[in-house]
Design a protein around this motif. Structure first.
Motif, PDB file in Angstrom:
ATOM      1  N   GLY A 120       0.822  -1.207   0.000  1.00  0.00           N
ATOM      2  CA  GLY A 120       0.000   0.000   0.000  1.00  0.00           C
ATOM      3  C   GLY A 120       0.848   1.246   0.000  1.00  0.00           C
ATOM      4  N   ARG A 121       0.247   2.332   0.491  1.00  0.00           N
ATOM      5  CA  ARG A 121       0.937   3.616   0.501  1.00  0.00           C
ATOM      6  C   ARG A 121       2.242   3.553   1.313  1.00  0.00           C
ATOM      7  N   GLY A 122       2.279   2.617   2.277  1.00  0.00           N
ATOM      8  CA  GLY A 122       3.481   2.461   3.088  1.00  0.00           C
ATOM      9  C   GLY A 122       4.699   2.018   2.277  1.00  0.00           C
ATOM     10  N   MET A 123       4.492   1.601   1.010  1.00  0.00           N
ATOM     11  CA  MET A 123       5.630   1.198   0.169  1.00  0.00           C
ATOM     12  C   MET A 123       6.449   2.408  -0.268  1.00  0.00           C
ATOM     13  N   LYS A 124       5.866   3.564  -0.168  1.00  0.00           N
ATOM     14  CA  LYS A 124       6.541   4.869  -0.396  1.00  0.00           C
ATOM     15  C   LYS A 124       6.887   5.184  -1.861  1.00  0.00           C
ATOM     16  N   GLY A 125       6.906   4.234  -2.738  1.00  0.00           N
ATOM     17  CA  GLY A 125       7.232   4.537  -4.145  1.00  0.00           C
ATOM     18  C   GLY A 125       7.208   3.278  -4.982  1.00  0.00           C
ATOM     19  N   ALA A 150      -2.011  -4.796  -4.688  1.00  0.00           N
ATOM     20  CA  ALA A 150      -1.787  -3.411  -4.257  1.00  0.00           C
ATOM     21  C   ALA A 150      -3.085  -2.820  -3.730  1.00  0.00           C
ATOM     22  N   SER A 151      -2.934  -1.812  -2.864  1.00  0.00           N
ATOM     23  CA  SER A 151      -4.115  -1.063  -2.427  1.00  0.00           C
ATOM     24  C   SER A 151      -4.428  -0.013  -3.486  1.00  0.00           C
ATOM     25  N   ARG A 152      -5.591   0.571  -3.361  1.00  0.00           N
ATOM     26  CA  ARG A 152      -5.939   1.614  -4.326  1.00  0.00           C
ATOM     27  C   ARG A 152      -5.019   2.828  -4.205  1.00  0.00           C
ATOM     28  N   ALA A 153      -4.569   3.113  -2.968  1.00  0.00           N
ATOM     29  CA  ALA A 153      -3.662   4.253  -2.797  1.00  0.00           C
ATOM     30  C   ALA A 153      -2.417   4.049  -3.661  1.00  0.00           C
ATOM     31  N   GLN A 196      -4.944  -4.123  -8.358  1.00  0.00           N
ATOM     32  CA  GLN A 196      -5.689  -3.540  -7.225  1.00  0.00           C
ATOM     33  C   GLN A 196      -6.656  -4.529  -6.585  1.00  0.00           C
ATOM     34  N   VAL A 197      -6.559  -4.608  -5.265  1.00  0.00           N
ATOM     35  CA  VAL A 197      -7.453  -5.473  -4.491  1.00  0.00           C
ATOM     36  C   VAL A 197      -8.442  -4.580  -3.755  1.00  0.00           C
ATOM     37  N   GLY A 198      -9.709  -4.963  -3.767  1.00  0.00           N
ATOM     38  CA  GLY A 198     -10.684  -4.196  -2.985  1.00  0.00           C
ATOM     39  C   GLY A 198     -11.979  -3.982  -3.725  1.00  0.00           C
ATOM     40  N   GLN A 199     -12.774  -3.131  -3.137  1.00  0.00           N
ATOM     41  CA  GLN A 199     -14.132  -2.887  -3.641  1.00  0.00           C
ATOM     42  C   GLN A 199     -14.162  -2.509  -5.114  1.00  0.00           C
ATOM     43  N   THR A 200     -13.237  -1.644  -5.517  1.00  0.00           N
ATOM     44  CA  THR A 200     -13.207  -1.239  -6.923  1.00  0.00           C
ATOM     45  C   THR A 200     -12.073  -1.932  -7.674  1.00  0.00           C
ATOM     46  N   GLY A 201     -11.491  -2.942  -7.034  1.00  0.00           N
ATOM     47  CA  GLY A 201     -10.460  -3.747  -7.696  1.00  0.00           C
ATOM     48  C   GLY A 201     -10.915  -5.190  -7.709  1.00  0.00           C
ATOM     49  N   ILE A 261      -0.350  -1.431   4.425  1.00  0.00           N
ATOM     50  CA  ILE A 261      -1.757  -1.203   4.047  1.00  0.00           C
ATOM     51  C   ILE A 261      -2.530  -0.996   5.342  1.00  0.00           C
ATOM     52  N   SER A 262      -3.286   0.093   5.428  1.00  0.00           N
ATOM     53  CA  SER A 262      -3.924   0.419   6.715  1.00  0.00           C
ATOM     54  C   SER A 262      -5.119  -0.496   7.015  1.00  0.00           C
ATOM     55  N   GLY A 263      -5.824  -0.942   5.959  1.00  0.00           N
ATOM     56  CA  GLY A 263      -6.988  -1.810   6.184  1.00  0.00           C
ATOM     57  C   GLY A 263      -8.303  -1.061   6.114  1.00  0.00           C
ATOM     58  N   ILE A 306     -11.991  -0.081   4.856  1.00  0.00           N
ATOM     59  CA  ILE A 306     -13.094  -1.020   4.601  1.00  0.00           C
ATOM     60  C   ILE A 306     -13.163  -1.430   3.127  1.00  0.00           C
ATOM     61  N   GLN A 307     -12.823  -0.486   2.243  1.00  0.00           N
ATOM     62  CA  GLN A 307     -12.896  -0.809   0.808  1.00  0.00           C
ATOM     63  C   GLN A 307     -11.798  -1.792   0.410  1.00  0.00           C
ATOM     64  N   HIS A 308     -10.675  -1.777   1.125  1.00  0.00           N
ATOM     65  CA  HIS A 308      -9.637  -2.773   0.835  1.00  0.00           C
ATOM     66  C   HIS A 308     -10.059  -4.132   1.396  1.00  0.00           C
ATOM     67  N   LEU A 309     -10.588  -4.087   2.623  1.00  0.00           N
ATOM     68  CA  LEU A 309     -11.019  -5.350   3.257  1.00  0.00           C
ATOM     69  C   LEU A 309     -12.087  -6.047   2.421  1.00  0.00           C
ATOM     70  N   ILE A 311       1.760  -6.527   7.919  1.00  0.00           N
ATOM     71  CA  ILE A 311       2.978  -5.864   8.406  1.00  0.00           C
ATOM     72  C   ILE A 311       2.690  -4.373   8.373  1.00  0.00           C
ATOM     73  N   ASN A 312       2.725  -3.728   9.538  1.00  0.00           N
ATOM     74  CA  ASN A 312       2.425  -2.298   9.581  1.00  0.00           C
ATOM     75  C   ASN A 312       3.144  -1.716  10.781  1.00  0.00           C
ATOM     76  N   LYS A 313       3.666  -0.509  10.599  1.00  0.00           N
ATOM     77  CA  LYS A 313       4.412   0.067  11.737  1.00  0.00           C
ATOM     78  C   LYS A 313       3.476   0.698  12.760  1.00  0.00           C
ATOM     79  N   ASP A 323       8.704  -2.029  10.668  1.00  0.00           N
ATOM     80  CA  ASP A 323       8.975  -1.343   9.405  1.00  0.00           C
ATOM     81  C   ASP A 323       9.068  -2.397   8.290  1.00  0.00           C
ATOM     82  N   LEU A 324       8.201  -2.284   7.334  1.00  0.00           N
ATOM     83  CA  LEU A 324       8.162  -3.309   6.273  1.00  0.00           C
ATOM     84  C   LEU A 324       9.486  -3.407   5.526  1.00  0.00           C
ATOM     85  N   PHE A 325      10.238  -2.299   5.486  1.00  0.00           N
ATOM     86  CA  PHE A 325      11.504  -2.331   4.753  1.00  0.00           C
ATOM     87  C   PHE A 325      12.564  -3.169   5.486  1.00  0.00           C
TER      88      PHE A 325
HETATM   89  C1  LIG Z   1     -15.741   4.207  -3.367  1.00  0.00           C
HETATM   90  C2  LIG Z   1     -14.369   3.819  -2.905  1.00  0.00           C
HETATM   91  C3  LIG Z   1     -13.802   2.673  -3.403  1.00  0.00           C
HETATM   92  C4  LIG Z   1     -12.533   2.276  -2.968  1.00  0.00           C
HETATM   93  N1  LIG Z   1     -11.995   1.112  -3.458  1.00  0.00           N
HETATM   94  C5  LIG Z   1     -10.809   0.685  -2.949  1.00  0.00           C
HETATM   95  C6  LIG Z   1     -10.250  -0.556  -3.377  1.00  0.00           C
HETATM   96  O1  LIG Z   1     -10.791  -1.262  -4.237  1.00  0.00           O
HETATM   97  N2  LIG Z   1      -9.092  -0.950  -2.816  1.00  0.00           N
HETATM   98  C7  LIG Z   1      -8.424  -0.209  -1.867  1.00  0.00           C
HETATM   99  O2  LIG Z   1      -7.353  -0.635  -1.420  1.00  0.00           O
HETATM  100  N3  LIG Z   1      -8.919   0.976  -1.485  1.00  0.00           N
HETATM  101  C8  LIG Z   1     -10.070   1.455  -2.011  1.00  0.00           C
HETATM  102  N4  LIG Z   1     -10.544   2.670  -1.628  1.00  0.00           N
HETATM  103  C9  LIG Z   1      -9.646   3.552  -0.853  1.00  0.00           C
HETATM  104  C10 LIG Z   1      -9.592   3.258   0.633  1.00  0.00           C
HETATM  105  O3  LIG Z   1     -10.607   4.000   1.279  1.00  0.00           O
HETATM  106  C11 LIG Z   1      -8.225   3.695   1.229  1.00  0.00           C
HETATM  107  O4  LIG Z   1      -7.994   5.052   0.942  1.00  0.00           O
HETATM  108  C12 LIG Z   1      -7.035   2.886   0.699  1.00  0.00           C
HETATM  109  O5  LIG Z   1      -7.301   1.510   0.802  1.00  0.00           O
HETATM  110  C13 LIG Z   1      -5.788   3.217   1.521  1.00  0.00           C
HETATM  111  O6  LIG Z   1      -4.696   2.547   0.994  1.00  0.00           O
HETATM  112  P1  LIG Z   1      -3.467   2.180   1.920  1.00  0.00           P
HETATM  113  O7  LIG Z   1      -3.886   1.314   3.044  1.00  0.00           O
HETATM  114  O8  LIG Z   1      -2.370   1.675   1.030  1.00  0.00           O
HETATM  115  O9  LIG Z   1      -2.981   3.626   2.436  1.00  0.00           O
HETATM  116  P2  LIG Z   1      -3.075   4.288   3.865  1.00  0.00           P
HETATM  117  O10 LIG Z   1      -4.423   4.237   4.407  1.00  0.00           O
HETATM  118  O11 LIG Z   1      -2.407   5.603   3.736  1.00  0.00           O
HETATM  119  O12 LIG Z   1      -2.174   3.325   4.779  1.00  0.00           O
HETATM  120  C14 LIG Z   1      -0.798   3.197   4.661  1.00  0.00           C
HETATM  121  C15 LIG Z   1      -0.346   2.318   5.813  1.00  0.00           C
HETATM  122  O13 LIG Z   1       1.048   2.054   5.671  1.00  0.00           O
HETATM  123  C16 LIG Z   1       1.624   2.027   6.975  1.00  0.00           C
HETATM  124  N5  LIG Z   1       3.053   2.272   6.807  1.00  0.00           N
HETATM  125  C17 LIG Z   1       3.665   3.393   6.355  1.00  0.00           C
HETATM  126  N6  LIG Z   1       5.002   3.209   6.293  1.00  0.00           N
HETATM  127  C18 LIG Z   1       5.231   1.932   6.698  1.00  0.00           C
HETATM  128  C19 LIG Z   1       6.422   1.162   6.856  1.00  0.00           C
HETATM  129  N7  LIG Z   1       7.636   1.649   6.545  1.00  0.00           N
HETATM  130  N8  LIG Z   1       6.297  -0.110   7.328  1.00  0.00           N
HETATM  131  C20 LIG Z   1       5.074  -0.618   7.671  1.00  0.00           C
HETATM  132  N9  LIG Z   1       3.928   0.088   7.535  1.00  0.00           N
HETATM  133  C21 LIG Z   1       4.017   1.335   7.053  1.00  0.00           C
HETATM  134  C22 LIG Z   1       0.890   3.101   7.733  1.00  0.00           C
HETATM  135  O14 LIG Z   1       0.963   2.892   9.136  1.00  0.00           O
HETATM  136  C23 LIG Z   1      -0.520   2.960   7.192  1.00  0.00           C
HETATM  137  O15 LIG Z   1      -1.300   2.109   8.007  1.00  0.00           O
HETATM  138  C24 LIG Z   1     -11.803   3.086  -2.049  1.00  0.00           C
HETATM  139  C25 LIG Z   1     -12.393   4.249  -1.550  1.00  0.00           C
HETATM  140  C26 LIG Z   1     -13.662   4.618  -1.965  1.00  0.00           C
HETATM  141  C27 LIG Z   1     -14.279   5.859  -1.400  1.00  0.00           C
END
Ligand SMILES: Cc1cc2nc3c(=O)[nH]c(=O)nc-3n(C[C@H](O)[C@H](O)[C@H](O)COP(=O)(O)OP(=O)(O)OC[C@H]3O[C@@H](n4cnc5c(N)ncnc54)[C@H](O)[C@@H]3O)c2cc1C
Length: 334
Positions: A220-225, A245-248, A260-265, A278-280, A282-285, A297-299, A316-318
């Motif tokens: 997810g977004r925690g991958m940083k790039g 991957a998460s949507r982020a 992409q995994v999740g509601q729209t993936g 990945i934070s978790g 609801i749309q990812h779950l 794995i989440n910090k 730290d996932l890294f």
């Molecule tokens: C209508 C709608 C549909 C959607 N459909 C989807 C969908 O299909 N799939 C989906 O995934 N999302 C979907 N979303 C988006 C969803 O709401 C979240 O915004 C998204 O899942 C967040 O992605 P993320 O967990 O990667 O990012 P974030 O929520 O930003 O989480 C990043 C996580 O990484 C952790 N982290 C950061 N750095 C590190 C590190 N070095 N080591 C370990 N952990 C670290 C942080 O603690 C954080 O928990 C949808 C939203 C809407 C409104």
């Protein structure tokens, strides 16, 4: 076509490389449940070329009847050919329910058939049940931040596409007896408006079939790039899995949408789902919570992903991911 004259639950059996797609087998499982509740038969419809052998499999997975339409014009999927054959069969037999996997081809076929039959269609469902009072199918699907449940009281057949991995594939019973019906429905070459010029298979490594993967390592977004997904790929390769991957991460263009995994993936149900950074939400779950085993794995120890995880690593996932890769490589190499 009146609903009162319609009978039996149908599953369109999607075939790829002469194998039945998992989603169709899953739908035979849930179709069996629905057919039993309605007191009707379960029928699988197979359209293709040289597919006679698949009819026994349809029966082994729970159908009473397999209807087989065979012909060279059905060797590869075409919207016109398949819509023509399936529409003709529905008009002839009048099923009460028609289930189609929400795959790329299923999503293409279902609305064409529904349009030709002038019936309704609920697309991309994640649950289907029968209401015991009115005996209508209730179709549930994600709608933004909510789930919606719809019925089609005037539709015949009641029709919907259903995502992969939301129902369990039943255990086959190859001793089950059933009826195989061969239907001869020709489609003239001129009636198929698209022509396949060439089929180019994607290069190994570029392809992703998350729905059928047994192990998924997601970032997810925690991958940083985008460059950091290489460490997930390395771990996935050692485990024989795929990268999700998460949507982020997808919205940031770090990974293609196909991952992409999740509601729209994609909705996935691997044996192991490893969520990294990945934070978790609801749309990812919505797309992965029915995985057999979830490792997160989440910090952040408060991250909601830990509420669904069977094992959680706060760190730290890294640091954690390369350690896992090293350890699995050591185990693999004996
Ligand atoms: C209508 C709608 C549909 C959607 N459909 C989807 C969908 O299909 N799939 C989906 O995934 N999302 C979907 N979303 C988006 C969803 O709401 C979240 O915004 C998204 O899942 C967040 O992605 P993320 O967990 O990667 O990012 P974030 O929520 O930003 O989480 C990043 C996580 O990484 C952790 N982290 C950061 N750095 C590190 C590190 N070095 N080591 C370990 N952990 C670290 C942080 O603690 C954080 O928990 C949808 C939203 C809407 C409104």
């Amino acid at each position: 076509m009146g609903r009162e004259n319609s009978k039996n639950v149908w599953v369109f059996i999607e075939v790829y490389d002469n194998k039945i797609r998992n989603v169709s087998l899953e739908l035979l499982g849930q179709g069996r449940v629905i057919a039993d509740q309605l007191g009707e038969k379960l029928v699988g419809v197979v359209i293709g070329d040289n597919i006679a052998g698949l009819a026994n499999e349809v029966i082994a997975y729970g159908a009473e009847t397999a209807i087989v339409v065979s012909g060279n014009e059905y060797k590869d999927y075409s919207t016109d050919g398949f819509a023509n054959a399936l529409t003709a069969l529905v008009k002839k037999y009048a099923p009460s329910v028609l289930l189609i996997g929400a795959t790329r081809n299923g999503k293409d076929l279902a609305p064409r058939v529904a349009g030709r039959l002038e019936t309704g269609l609920i697309a991309d469902c994640t649950d289907i049940e029968v209401n015991s009072e009115d005996r209508l199918v209730e179709w549930t699907k994600p709608a933004g931040n909510m789930m919606s449940t719809s019925i089609c009281p005037d539709s015949s057949p009641q029709m919907g596409t259903v995502r992969s991995n939301v129902f369990k594939k039943p255990a086959p019973d190859y001793n089950r007896a059933g009826e195989i019906v061969a239907e001869d429905i020709g489609t003239k070459a001129d009636d198929i408006r698209t022509k396949i010029v060439e089929i180019i298979k994607t290069v190994q490594g570029e392809t992703v079939n998350l729905e059928e993967a047994e192990i998924i390592v997601s970032g997810g977004r925690g991958m940083k790039g985008p460059e950091n997904f290489a460490i997930l790929k390395e771990l996935a390769d050692i485990l024989g899995g795929s990268v999700g991957a998460s949507r982020a991460a997808v919205d940031a263009d770090w990974m293609p949408y196909a991952h992409q995994v999740g509601q729209t993936g994609k909705t996935v149900k691997p044996k192991i789902y490893l969520a990294c950074g990945i934070s978790g939400a609801i749309q990812h779950l919505a797309g992965m919570s029915s995985s057999d085993l979830i490792i997160a794995i989440n910090k952040d120890p408060e991250a909601p992903i830990f509420n669904v995880a069977d094992f959680g690593i706060v760190g730290d996932l890294f640091e954690v991911v390369p350690l896992l890769t090293k350890e699995f490589r050591r185990i693999k190499n004996g």
